[in-house]
Design a protein around this motif. Structure first.
Motif, PDB file in Angstrom:
ATOM      1  N   MET A   1      -5.336 -13.261  -6.350  1.00 21.86           N
ATOM      2  CA  MET A   1      -5.479 -12.020  -5.760  1.00 21.86           C
ATOM      3  C   MET A   1      -7.235 -11.676  -5.664  1.00 21.86           C
ATOM      4  O   MET A   1      -7.797 -12.042  -6.536  1.00 21.86           O
ATOM      5  N   LYS A   2      -7.368 -10.939  -4.624  1.00 25.43           N
ATOM      6  CA  LYS A   2      -8.816 -10.366  -4.464  1.00 25.43           C
ATOM      7  C   LYS A   2      -8.675  -8.973  -3.847  1.00 25.43           C
ATOM      8  O   LYS A   2      -7.822  -8.490  -3.678  1.00 25.43           O
ATOM      9  N   GLU A  69      -3.323 -10.674  -1.276  1.00 23.97           N
ATOM     10  CA  GLU A  69      -3.179 -12.031  -1.835  1.00 23.97           C
ATOM     11  C   GLU A  69      -4.183 -12.669  -1.172  1.00 23.97           C
ATOM     12  O   GLU A  69      -4.639 -12.468  -0.203  1.00 23.97           O
ATOM     13  N   ASP A  70      -4.589 -13.945  -1.871  1.00 28.31           N
ATOM     14  CA  ASP A  70      -5.655 -14.614  -1.662  1.00 28.31           C
ATOM     15  C   ASP A  70      -5.626 -15.065   0.091  1.00 28.31           C
ATOM     16  O   ASP A  70      -6.488 -15.125   0.771  1.00 28.31           O
ATOM     17  N   LYS A  71      -4.370 -15.457   0.404  1.00 31.02           N
ATOM     18  CA  LYS A  71      -4.109 -16.025   1.914  1.00 31.02           C
ATOM     19  C   LYS A  71      -4.329 -14.769   2.978  1.00 31.02           C
ATOM     20  O   LYS A  71      -4.589 -15.384   4.077  1.00 31.02           O
ATOM     21  N   VAL A  73      -7.212 -12.644   2.677  1.00 29.82           N
ATOM     22  CA  VAL A  73      -8.288 -12.168   2.587  1.00 29.82           C
ATOM     23  C   VAL A  73      -9.080 -12.314   3.925  1.00 29.82           C
ATOM     24  O   VAL A  73      -9.720 -11.621   4.478  1.00 29.82           O
ATOM     25  N   PRO A  98     -12.817 -11.316  -7.405  1.00 31.36           N
ATOM     26  CA  PRO A  98     -11.626 -11.739  -7.776  1.00 31.36           C
ATOM     27  C   PRO A  98     -10.702 -10.460  -8.873  1.00 31.36           C
ATOM     28  O   PRO A  98     -11.504  -9.794  -9.289  1.00 31.36           O
ATOM     29  N   GLU A 112       1.182 -10.525  -8.064  1.00 35.58           N
ATOM     30  CA  GLU A 112       1.339 -10.051  -6.778  1.00 35.58           C
ATOM     31  C   GLU A 112       2.237  -9.174  -6.529  1.00 35.58           C
ATOM     32  O   GLU A 112       2.353  -8.438  -5.339  1.00 35.58           O
TER      33      GLU A 112
END
Length: 115
Positions: A1-2, A69-71, A73, A98, A112
């Protein structure tokens, strides 16, 4: 996660909100909004009050925050730039951090699923 924090012009907030709701319609993302003051390369604003020049050191801006979620960003960064960029000094900045953990207080969900 970001976590993404973006400092943007006040007048671009509604456009960003609308673009975000349209882009992430199937998987909605929350947004936190804070009114802030600051300065950078712009070094304040020059205004005239009763014929006198007044220089304001701090410029009003909006800080928006998202935990994603990272995807998602890069898609969010591109959306912020596309929506908030005027090409003039003072368009703002984007910061990405982060996130180690997220907890939904109401249910106790973690990670998440809590965002």
């Amino acid at each position: 996660m970001k976590k993404i924090e973006a400092i943007i012009r006040q007048e671009t907030l509604d456009d960003l909100k609308d673009a975000m709701l349209n882009t992430f319609e199937e998987n909605p993302i929350g947004m936190t909004v804070t009114q802030v003051l600051g300065f950078g390369h712009q070094k304040g604003l020059k205004d005239y009050v009763r014929g006198q020049e007044v220089i304001t050191s701090f410029v009003p801006k909006i800080k928006v925050g998202f935990v994603l979620e990272d995807k998602c960003v890069e898609q969010m960064i591109d959306l912020i730039v596309k929506t908030c960029q005027t090409g003039n000094v003072g368009d703002g900045k984007i910061f990405v951090y982060p996130v180690e953990e997220a907890v939904r207080i109401r249910t106790g969900e973690r990670g998440e699923s809590a965002i």
